[in-house]
Design an enzyme around this catalytic site. Structure first.
Site, PDB file in Angstrom:
ATOM      1  N   GLU A   1       9.271  -4.325  13.146  1.00 51.86           N
ATOM      2  CA  GLU A   1       8.948  -3.198  12.259  1.00 51.86           C
ATOM      3  C   GLU A   1       7.611  -2.599  12.704  1.00 51.86           C
ATOM      4  O   GLU A   1       6.611  -3.315  12.781  1.00 51.86           O
ATOM      5  CB  GLU A   1       8.834  -3.675  10.811  1.00 51.86           C
ATOM      6  CG  GLU A   1       8.553  -2.536   9.840  1.00 51.86           C
ATOM      7  CD  GLU A   1       8.342  -2.988   8.399  1.00 51.86           C
ATOM      8  OE1 GLU A   1       7.673  -4.015   8.173  1.00 51.86           O
ATOM      9  OE2 GLU A   1       8.849  -2.298   7.506  1.00 51.86           O
TER      10      GLU A   1
ATOM     11  N   LYS B   1      -0.975  -7.071  -9.388  1.00 54.58           N
ATOM     12  CA  LYS B   1      -1.978  -7.201  -8.318  1.00 54.58           C
ATOM     13  C   LYS B   1      -1.619  -6.144  -7.269  1.00 54.58           C
ATOM     14  O   LYS B   1      -0.737  -6.335  -6.437  1.00 54.58           O
ATOM     15  CB  LYS B   1      -1.887  -8.610  -7.715  1.00 54.58           C
ATOM     16  CG  LYS B   1      -3.147  -9.140  -7.061  1.00 54.58           C
ATOM     17  CD  LYS B   1      -3.679  -8.320  -5.914  1.00 54.58           C
ATOM     18  CE  LYS B   1      -2.951  -8.502  -4.613  1.00 54.58           C
ATOM     19  NZ  LYS B   1      -3.393  -7.546  -3.569  1.00 54.58           N
TER      20      LYS B   1
ATOM     21  N   GLU C   1      -4.937  -3.816  -2.037  1.00 52.53           N
ATOM     22  CA  GLU C   1      -6.387  -3.574  -2.005  1.00 52.53           C
ATOM     23  C   GLU C   1      -6.726  -2.310  -1.196  1.00 52.53           C
ATOM     24  O   GLU C   1      -7.863  -1.868  -1.191  1.00 52.53           O
ATOM     25  CB  GLU C   1      -7.133  -4.804  -1.472  1.00 52.53           C
ATOM     26  CG  GLU C   1      -6.757  -5.258  -0.066  1.00 52.53           C
ATOM     27  CD  GLU C   1      -5.521  -6.163  -0.016  1.00 52.53           C
ATOM     28  OE1 GLU C   1      -4.544  -5.920  -0.766  1.00 52.53           O
ATOM     29  OE2 GLU C   1      -5.518  -7.108   0.797  1.00 52.53           O
TER      30      GLU C   1
ATOM     31  N   PHE D   1       0.809  -1.229   0.000  1.00 54.12           N
ATOM     32  CA  PHE D   1       0.000   0.000   0.000  1.00 54.12           C
ATOM     33  C   PHE D   1       0.833   1.266   0.000  1.00 54.12           C
ATOM     34  O   PHE D   1       0.369   2.327  -0.390  1.00 54.12           O
ATOM     35  CB  PHE D   1      -0.951   0.003   1.223  1.00 54.12           C
ATOM     36  CG  PHE D   1      -0.262   0.388   2.511  1.00 54.12           C
ATOM     37  CD1 PHE D   1      -0.044   1.721   2.832  1.00 54.12           C
ATOM     38  CD2 PHE D   1       0.191  -0.584   3.407  1.00 54.12           C
ATOM     39  CE1 PHE D   1       0.605   2.088   4.003  1.00 54.12           C
ATOM     40  CE2 PHE D   1       0.846  -0.230   4.576  1.00 54.12           C
ATOM     41  CZ  PHE D   1       1.047   1.115   4.867  1.00 54.12           C
TER      42      PHE D   1
ATOM     43  N   CYS E   1       9.612   1.861   3.401  1.00 47.51           N
ATOM     44  CA  CYS E   1      10.513   0.759   3.762  1.00 47.51           C
ATOM     45  C   CYS E   1      11.925   1.271   3.980  1.00 47.51           C
ATOM     46  O   CYS E   1      12.754   0.577   4.524  1.00 47.51           O
ATOM     47  CB  CYS E   1      10.500  -0.304   2.695  1.00 47.51           C
ATOM     48  SG  CYS E   1      11.134   0.333   1.159  1.00 47.51           S
TER      49      CYS E   1
ATOM     50  N   SER F   1       5.305  -6.975   3.353  1.00 46.33           N
ATOM     51  CA  SER F   1       5.839  -7.317   4.681  1.00 46.33           C
ATOM     52  C   SER F   1       6.632  -8.634   4.618  1.00 46.33           C
ATOM     53  O   SER F   1       6.406  -9.462   3.731  1.00 46.33           O
ATOM     54  CB  SER F   1       4.678  -7.447   5.665  1.00 46.33           C
ATOM     55  OG  SER F   1       3.785  -8.440   5.205  1.00 46.33           O
TER      56      SER F   1
END
Ligand code: NAD
Length: 478
Positions: A381, A172, A175, A148, A280, A225
């Protein structure tokens, strides 16, 4: 309520009647529904990609490059509307959104060099009257599964290079902010990309599992992740697919006693709190070496007070909300845990409210001092605007911390000592290293990737690593 569906064969389509809500994180309100694709959607996507592959793989690299050049111009023309889509669904500031699209655009720019990048090697007379050469050929249908936090940039790390190499690509997207991918695919069609070369399929784990299991897809590029990266890596191997799976991070920035403190503080503020820490390459640990710690903490805390936390529609905003209600609660839970475990909470971002946006998912900039290696806020994290400062006595202790952490995405050191800088670049067990640079993100013509639990697979993304990942090597002896 807008419906966000698939983009397959140059058209917006869907079969599934199953949808998931999409939110505006600044307001905490639902703004759309994204389709969760089913098996029929998936089969149609594969069919479309298969139909497109034969012609696209035979299209000359020069023609592919010209379409990429058109695409670059169209993205530049549409950068404002693309950035608004990103900011609305993600929450990051417009400047941040535009900056990230620009970084993706640079990969498109790199990929326009594909006629040059695909030139093979040639050796004359490997034996008497025998020559040998190697070429790189496309893999077929390739797929990307993306997170995301960079809904434009991370997909653009992948598909421009894959497509330039002669592959078809199925994306893909996350969402949580799925709209930008549709606009990016539409612009590619407008640039002249044949239908079906880039398809976008929305969905969740079910679609991901379809991508992993089908024999029609040759490779998977994943960013997200670490637990999911590991799953994708293991399952892709079982299904005999080429895979690059980039995972989570805990990036350390080491500040030596001889560092320029103002530079270090500025770097830390941008790297820890920019994009609400949902990068990240965000700095989540500052390692203060020796007697610089008190001044460093004071400098960071003073600058935190000046940060404006606001929705992206406020052009003075330095930092927007986090992605979801769940994620806000998770970050606040970590802050509570850090406090309970004994770290000193200097700035507390819990229960942050903005007038008019009371339901938004805002977390204020948070600062911990005296963090220890065994605390969960250090080990895990958090992916939010939470910075841990850990105090150490020596450079060696700082380097050990960096190297002993399970993640190995990025790290930086601030110092004015060239010998220390060189020792750090050579001996840190991390994929991307900065010297007096807070976020050492490689440019498009270099490659992006971490070590340890931050990347599973052999190839980093974009640059020549990307070209090699998206092609198979063939060597001919004649
Ligand atoms: P995520 O792992 O939850 O989701 C990433 C993608 O995987 C999404 O498309 C999602 O639909 C899919 N997915 C989620 N759960 C799945 C499951 N159980 N099985 C199969 N697919 C699944 O990650 P996120 O929350 O969207 O993104 C944040 C994470 O991404 C952070 O950990 C961050 O560090 C990481 N990230 C890493 C890099 C990098 O370059 N290393 C870059 C950006 C983000």
């Amino acid at each position: 309520m807008k419906k966000i569906i698939n983009y397959v064969g140059g058209k917006e389509v869907h079969c599934s009647k199953n949808f998931l809500p999409v939110f505006d994180p600044s307001k905490g309100e639902q703004i759309g529904d994204v389709v969760l694709s089913n098996d029929e959607d998936f089969s149609k996507t594969i069919e479309s990609s298969k139909n497109a592959f034969s012609n696209w793989s035979k299209t000359t690299p020069l023609k592919r490059s010209r379409i990429l050049s058109n695409y670059k111009s169209l993205i530049e023309k549409n950068i404002d509307s693309l950035a608004e889509i990103v900011s609305t669904e993600h929450g990051k500031t417009l400047d941040d959104a535009k900056g990230s699209i620009t970084r993706g655009l640079e990969v498109v720019e790199f990929a326009t060099g594909i006629p040059h990048l695909l030139k093979g090697e040639f050796s004359q007379n490997v034996g008497t009257n025998i020559d040998s050469w190697s070429v790189r050929q496309p893999l077929g249908i390739t797929a990307g599964i993306t997170p995301f936090n960079f809904p434009a940039m991370v997909p653009m790390w992948m598909y421009p290079i894959s497509i330039a190499c002669g592959n078809c690509f199925i994306l893909k997207p996350s969402e949580k902010d799925p709209s930008c991918s549709i606009k990016l695919a539409q612009l590619f069609s407008e640039a002249g990309l044949p239908d079906g070369v880039l398809n976008v399929i929305q969905g969740d784990k079910k679609t991901v599992d379809n991508i992993i299991q089908t024999p029609d897809i040759s490779s998977i590029s994943f960013v997200g992740s670490t637990p999911v990266a590991k799953y994708i890596y293991e399952e892709s191997a079982k299904n005999l697919k080429r895979v690059q799976a980039l995972g989570g991070a805990k990036n350390h920035l080491v500040v030596m006693p001889d560092a320029n403190i103002n530079q270090a503080v500025d770097g830390i503020i941008g790297a820890a709190y920019g994009s609400a820490g949902e990068r990240c390459m965000a700095v989540s640990v500052a390692v203060a070496v020796g007697n610089i710690a008190d001044d460093l903490i004071e400098g960071i805390n003073n600058n935190i007070q000046k940060l404006k936390v606001a929705p992206w529609t406020d052009t003075d905003s330095d930092m927007g909300p986090v992605i979801s209600k769940d994620h806000k609660e998770k970050i606040e839970h970590y802050i509570t845990k850090g406090f309970d475990e004994g770290a000193t909470l200097i700035a507390d971002g819990r229960n942050y409210k903005i007038q008019g946006y009371e339901n938004g998912y805002f977390v204020g900039p948070t600062l911990f001092d005296n963090v220890k290696q065994n605390m969960s806020i250090y080990k895990e994290e958090i992916f939010g605007p939470v910075l841990s400062v850990i105090r150490v006595k020596s450079y060696e202790e700082a380097l050990n911390l960096v190297n002993e952490h399970k993640f190995g995405n990025g790290t930086s050191i601030y110092t004015s000592d060239g010998e220390v800088a060189r020792h750090f670049t050579t001996n840190s067990k991390i994929g991307m290293v900065g010297i007096n640079v807070p976020i050492p993100v490689p440019m498009a013509f270099h490659s992006f990737g971490g070590w340890k639990q931050s990347l599973f697979g052999d190839h980093a993304m974009h640059g020549m690593e990307g070209v090699n990942f998206y092609t198979k090597l063939k060597t001919v002896t004649s």
